[in-house]
Motif scaffolding. Structure first.
Motif, mmCIF file in Angstrom:
data_model
loop_
_atom_site.group_PDB
_atom_site.id
_atom_site.type_symbol
_atom_site.label_atom_id
_atom_site.label_comp_id
_atom_site.label_asym_id
_atom_site.label_seq_id
_atom_site.Cartn_x
_atom_site.Cartn_y
_atom_site.Cartn_z
ATOM 1 N N ARG A 108 6.685 -6.005 -14.857
ATOM 2 C CA ARG A 108 7.679 -6.162 -13.789
ATOM 3 C C ARG A 108 8.152 -4.817 -13.249
ATOM 4 O O ARG A 108 8.526 -4.708 -12.081
ATOM 5 N N SER A 109 8.152 -3.787 -14.114
ATOM 6 C CA SER A 109 8.590 -2.463 -13.648
ATOM 7 C C SER A 109 7.527 -1.764 -12.826
ATOM 8 O O SER A 109 7.835 -0.892 -12.011
ATOM 9 N N VAL A 110 6.255 -2.137 -13.022
ATOM 10 C CA VAL A 110 5.156 -1.484 -12.312
ATOM 11 C C VAL A 110 4.728 -2.288 -11.092
ATOM 12 O O VAL A 110 4.383 -1.716 -10.056
ATOM 13 N N PHE A 111 4.770 -3.612 -11.177
ATOM 14 C CA PHE A 111 4.302 -4.481 -10.103
ATOM 15 C C PHE A 111 5.427 -5.407 -9.652
ATOM 16 O O PHE A 111 6.357 -5.685 -10.421
ATOM 17 N N PRO A 112 5.345 -5.914 -8.420
ATOM 18 C CA PRO A 112 6.253 -6.993 -8.029
ATOM 19 C C PRO A 112 6.127 -8.157 -9.003
ATOM 20 O O PRO A 112 5.054 -8.386 -9.579
ATOM 21 N N GLU A 113 7.211 -8.899 -9.197
ATOM 22 C CA GLU A 113 7.247 -9.942 -10.220
ATOM 23 C C GLU A 113 6.111 -10.948 -10.068
ATOM 24 O O GLU A 113 5.449 -11.320 -11.043
ATOM 25 N N GLU A 114 5.852 -11.394 -8.843
ATOM 26 C CA GLU A 114 4.790 -12.371 -8.616
ATOM 27 C C GLU A 114 3.422 -11.798 -8.978
ATOM 28 O O GLU A 114 2.596 -12.467 -9.593
ATOM 29 N N ILE A 115 3.178 -10.537 -8.630
ATOM 30 C CA ILE A 115 1.901 -9.895 -8.942
ATOM 31 C C ILE A 115 1.771 -9.713 -10.452
ATOM 32 O O ILE A 115 0.692 -9.932 -11.026
ATOM 33 N N GLY A 116 2.854 -9.333 -11.123
ATOM 34 C CA GLY A 116 2.820 -9.184 -12.574
ATOM 35 C C GLY A 116 2.469 -10.484 -13.266
ATOM 36 O O GLY A 116 1.694 -10.496 -14.226
ATOM 37 N N ARG A 117 3.022 -11.612 -12.797
ATOM 38 C CA ARG A 117 2.715 -12.916 -13.394
ATOM 39 C C ARG A 117 1.240 -13.262 -13.223
ATOM 40 O O ARG A 117 0.591 -13.770 -14.139
ATOM 41 N N ARG A 118 0.707 -12.961 -12.055
ATOM 42 C CA ARG A 118 -0.702 -13.281 -11.800
ATOM 43 C C ARG A 118 -1.626 -12.413 -12.649
ATOM 44 O O ARG A 118 -2.645 -12.890 -13.151
ATOM 45 N N LEU A 119 -1.280 -11.147 -12.811
ATOM 46 C CA LEU A 119 -2.089 -10.280 -13.664
ATOM 47 C C LEU A 119 -2.028 -10.744 -15.115
ATOM 48 O O LEU A 119 -3.042 -10.742 -15.828
ATOM 49 N N GLN A 120 -0.838 -11.133 -15.560
ATOM 50 C CA GLN A 120 -0.678 -11.591 -16.934
ATOM 51 C C GLN A 120 -1.434 -12.894 -17.172
ATOM 52 O O GLN A 120 -1.916 -13.154 -18.287
ATOM 53 N N ALA A 121 -1.578 -13.703 -16.140
ATOM 54 C CA ALA A 121 -2.323 -14.962 -16.255
ATOM 55 C C ALA A 121 -3.824 -14.742 -16.273
ATOM 56 O O ALA A 121 -4.586 -15.694 -16.452
ATOM 57 N N GLU A 176 10.963 -4.626 -2.431
ATOM 58 C CA GLU A 176 9.968 -4.272 -3.439
ATOM 59 C C GLU A 176 9.646 -2.787 -3.310
ATOM 60 O O GLU A 176 9.134 -2.343 -2.287
ATOM 61 N N LYS A 177 9.971 -2.010 -4.364
ATOM 62 C CA LYS A 177 9.545 -0.606 -4.346
ATOM 63 C C LYS A 177 8.075 -0.557 -4.710
ATOM 64 O O LYS A 177 7.678 -0.995 -5.786
ATOM 65 N N GLY A 190 9.081 -8.986 2.445
ATOM 66 C CA GLY A 190 8.236 -10.006 3.051
ATOM 67 C C GLY A 190 6.896 -10.146 2.368
ATOM 68 O O GLY A 190 6.043 -10.900 2.827
ATOM 69 N N LEU A 191 6.708 -9.442 1.260
ATOM 70 C CA LEU A 191 5.498 -9.554 0.445
ATOM 71 C C LEU A 191 5.861 -9.164 -0.983
ATOM 72 O O LEU A 191 6.828 -8.438 -1.203
ATOM 73 N N PRO A 192 5.149 -9.672 -1.983
ATOM 74 C CA PRO A 192 4.055 -10.638 -1.893
ATOM 75 C C PRO A 192 4.500 -12.046 -1.504
ATOM 76 O O PRO A 192 3.665 -12.870 -1.167
ATOM 77 N N MET A 193 5.829 -12.323 -1.577
ATOM 78 C CA MET A 193 6.341 -13.625 -1.138
ATOM 79 C C MET A 193 7.031 -13.431 0.211
ATOM 80 O O MET A 193 7.863 -12.532 0.381
ATOM 81 N N TYR A 194 6.693 -14.278 1.168
ATOM 82 C CA TYR A 194 7.239 -14.130 2.520
ATOM 83 C C TYR A 194 8.728 -14.467 2.559
ATOM 84 O O TYR A 194 9.182 -15.386 1.879
ATOM 85 N N ARG A 195 9.456 -13.701 3.369
ATOM 86 C CA ARG A 195 10.845 -14.032 3.687
ATOM 87 C C ARG A 195 11.081 -13.639 5.149
ATOM 88 O O ARG A 195 10.688 -12.542 5.588
ATOM 89 N N THR A 241 -2.729 -0.117 -9.663
ATOM 90 C CA THR A 241 -1.531 0.026 -8.836
ATOM 91 C C THR A 241 -1.548 -1.023 -7.733
ATOM 92 O O THR A 241 -2.617 -1.472 -7.293
ATOM 93 N N TYR A 242 -0.362 -1.395 -7.294
ATOM 94 C CA TYR A 242 -0.198 -2.310 -6.169
ATOM 95 C C TYR A 242 0.133 -1.462 -4.953
ATOM 96 O O TYR A 242 1.090 -0.679 -4.968
#
Length: 309
Positions: A108-121, A176-177, A190-195, A241-242
């Motif tokens: 979560r500290s390196v990637f956006p939360e959604e990207i981290g979950r997908r990598l972990q999966a 998202e930093k 607005g990424l990785p989840m749109y708003r 890296t993202y």
């Protein structure tokens, strides 16, 4: 009496129980096999005795009147060993859960939360096109090099304080930093989840950073924001890296480069998305590298109630 046959039997029993430790060294198997080994040793001691000088028939005859007591003692020992093994398993599982949580925090500290979950999966290739997002480039001015006489430790401590404040503001406002390079950083919304309010999020972040660092002596920020389509994804295997790519990203960087210290410089596309909420002043004919003359804007602040664009 020759004790060596009995001794060899006991050693072979222990070796046979210990062999799976070498073949299957995982924690759960080690704990389960540890129970079997301990129970085998206890059983061997109760049957053969510490002196190893008797046989099974003699011991049954000798201890026959107390056989229930000895059987109860054996059962108690095995139960205690089993309880110890269960406790060991619980500790091992807790330790494993702790390591998993630590790994998740690192992701979560390196990637956006959604990207981290997908990598972990287990997802390995992540590349996406986002049709509408915003990108912010920020350069911290005044921290390019240590001040005269300033130690390396003091310089890095100041850098840490500045970027810790940036991290805090990004988390507060939902940006998202993406990355930090030297004394610059890139953020997105607005990424990785749109708003739909992605441009407003980044402009609010830019104003918060401008005001926060204006109070720090010798430090100012130069910020640029642009909106539009963005390609985002994870690259690299050893240190993945993202990152972001595309003309929207390049233009956001140009907004920062052609901006001024202490100002939030935005493109026409971002202006069209935030003008209803923020007061802006136009800059006519700004020569933007790769774009030519553009009409860009400085953000002055939040628009006051009752004052339309």
């Amino acid at each position: 009496m020759d004790h060596r046959p009995r001794l060899r039997q006991l050693l072979l029993l222990i070796l046979g129980a210990a062999l799976p430790f070498l073949l299957f060294p995982s924690r759960e198997q080690t704990a389960a096999l540890g129970t079997a080994l301990a129970a085998s040793i206890c059983l061997a001691v109760l049957v053969y005795g510490w002196d190893l000088d008797g046989d099974l028939a003699r011991r049954v005859a000798q201890y026959g009147p107390n056989q229930y007591t000895h059987q109860g003692m054996l059962a108690a020992v095995i139960l205690l060993v089993g309880y110890g093994s269960r406790s060991f398993n619980a500790l091992a599982e807790a330790d494993l859960e702790h390591e998993r949580a630590k790994s998740e925090r690192l992701l979560r500290s390196v990637f956006p939360e959604e990207i981290g979950r997908r990598l972990q999966a287990g997802e390995q290739e992540i590349a996406e096109r986002h049709g509408d997002a915003s990108v912010l480039f920020c350069r911290v001015i005044g921290l390019d090099r240590p001040a005269e006489g300033q130690t390396a430790e003091a310089y890095l401590a100041r850098l840490h304080a500045v970027f810790a404040a940036i991290d805090r503001r990004c988390a507060e406002l939902g940006a998202e930093k993406i990355k930090t390079t030297g004394t610059s950083f890139v953020a997105a919304a607005g990424l990785p989840m749109y708003r739909p309010d992605h441009a407003e999020v980044l402009v609010a972040l830019a104003l918060a950073l401008r005001d926060e660092f204006a109070a720090m002596p010798g430090i100012a920020v130069r910020i640029g924001v642009n909106s539009g389509p963005v390609v985002a994804g994870v690259i690299g295997q050893v240190r993945p890296t993202y990152d972001l790519w595309g003309d929207t990203v390049n233009t956001a960087q140009r907004m920062e480069m052609h901006g001024l210290a202490g100002e939030v410089h935005i493109s026409p596309l971002t202006f069209a998305k935030v003008n209803h909420r923020f007061e802006c002043s136009a800059r006519e004919g700004v020569e933007i590298k790769g774009k030519g003359a553009m009409k860009t804007y400085f953000v002055r602040g939040v628009r006051k109630a009752g004052r339309g664009p």
